[in-house]
Design a protein around this motif. Structure first.
Motif, short mmCIF file in Angstrom:
data_model
loop_
_atom_site.label_atom_id
_atom_site.label_comp_id
_atom_site.label_asym_id
_atom_site.label_seq_id
_atom_site.Cartn_x
_atom_site.Cartn_y
_atom_site.Cartn_z
N UNK A 77 0.85 -1.18 0.00
CA UNK A 77 0.00 0.00 0.00
C UNK A 77 0.90 1.24 0.00
N UNK A 78 0.78 2.02 -1.05
CA UNK A 78 1.50 3.28 -1.12
C UNK A 78 0.60 4.36 -0.54
N UNK A 79 1.18 5.24 0.27
CA UNK A 79 0.39 6.29 0.93
C UNK A 79 1.03 7.65 0.74
N UNK A 80 0.19 8.60 0.40
CA UNK A 80 0.61 10.00 0.30
C UNK A 80 -0.15 10.76 1.38
N UNK A 96 -0.95 -0.37 13.62
CA UNK A 96 -1.83 -1.29 12.89
C UNK A 96 -1.15 -2.65 12.77
N UNK A 97 -1.66 -3.67 13.46
CA UNK A 97 -0.97 -4.97 13.47
C UNK A 97 -0.92 -5.66 12.11
N UNK A 98 -1.82 -5.34 11.22
CA UNK A 98 -1.80 -5.95 9.89
C UNK A 98 -0.65 -5.42 9.04
N UNK A 99 -0.08 -4.29 9.42
CA UNK A 99 1.08 -3.73 8.72
C UNK A 99 2.31 -4.45 9.26
N UNK A 100 2.96 -5.24 8.39
CA UNK A 100 4.12 -6.02 8.82
C UNK A 100 5.45 -5.34 8.47
N UNK A 111 4.89 6.90 2.27
CA UNK A 111 5.12 5.59 2.88
C UNK A 111 4.79 4.47 1.92
N UNK A 112 5.50 3.37 2.07
CA UNK A 112 5.19 2.13 1.39
C UNK A 112 5.05 1.08 2.49
N UNK A 113 3.88 0.49 2.59
CA UNK A 113 3.61 -0.49 3.65
C UNK A 113 3.25 -1.84 3.05
N UNK A 114 3.63 -2.89 3.76
CA UNK A 114 3.20 -4.24 3.39
C UNK A 114 2.18 -4.66 4.44
N UNK A 115 1.04 -5.10 3.95
CA UNK A 115 -0.08 -5.48 4.80
C UNK A 115 -0.40 -6.95 4.55
#
Length: 153
Positions: A77-80, A96-100, A111-115
C-alpha cells in the motif's frame, strides 16, 4: 556497546559465510557452522560475538507462513499523507498490526507499507483506517518472485 572495534574493519569472507549460514538457519549450532566453514568452534563463537557486538548481527528470528494462520492476502500500500498528517500516519502504521513492514520513501508517496490480512474485505477495512490521513494506492501481491534475502555483503 562496541567493545571489539570490529566495525572499524570490513567484513571478510568468513564473516560473510557465518552471516549467510545464520541467515539460512538461525538455529544452526556453532559446531555446525564450524564444520561448514572449516574453523574451530571457539573461533566461530568469537566472530559471532564480535559481529553481534558491532551491530552487524542485530538479532535472530523465524520465518512464519501467514497462510497457516488464515492470512491469505498480502498487499503493498503506497500512501501519500495529507499535508500536516505525516507523523499521525506514521504512528497509525506503527499501531496497525496488519502492517508487517512500512518504510518512509521519497517521491510522490510518503510511505510504502506491506499489509497481510485474511481476505480482501479485511484489506479494505485496514486501508479505510488510513483514508482520513492519506491517499492510498494498493497492489495485491500475487506471488513473491524474490523472497526476502540478504543483500550482497
Amino acid at each position: 556497546m562496541n567493545r571489539s572495534r570490529y566495525v572499524t574493519r570490513h567484513l571478510d569472507e568468513i564473516d560473510r559465510e557465518i552471516i549467510a549460514a545464520l541467515n539460512d538457519n538461525g538455529r544452526m549450532t556453532i559446531r555446525d557452522i564450524s564444520e561448514k566453514i572449516g574453523l574451530s568452534s571457539p573461533s566461530i563463537k568469537e566472530r559471532i560475538l564480535k559481529l553481534e557486538d558491532a551491530g552487524a548481527i542485530k538479532g535472530y528470528t523465524i520465518n512464519v507462513n501467514p497462510e497457516v494462520f488464515g492470512l491469505a492476502v498480502a498487499a503493498h500500500v503506497r500512501m501519500r499523507a495529507i499535508p500536516g498528517q505525516v507523523q499521525r500516519l506514521a504512528q497509525l502504521l506503527n499501531d496497525t498490526p496488519e502492517v508487517v513492514e512500512a518504510d518512509r520513501v521519497t517521491g510522490e508517496d510518503c510511505f510504502l507499507a506491506k499489509v497481510i490480512v485474511s481476505d480482501v474485505q479485511h484489506l479494505e477495512t485496514v486501508i479505510d483506517r488510513f483514508v482520513p490521513f492519506s491517499s492510498t494506492d494498493t497492489a495485491i501481491i500475487q506471488s513473491s518472485t524474490v523472497p526476502r534475502r540478504l543483500p550482497k555483503l
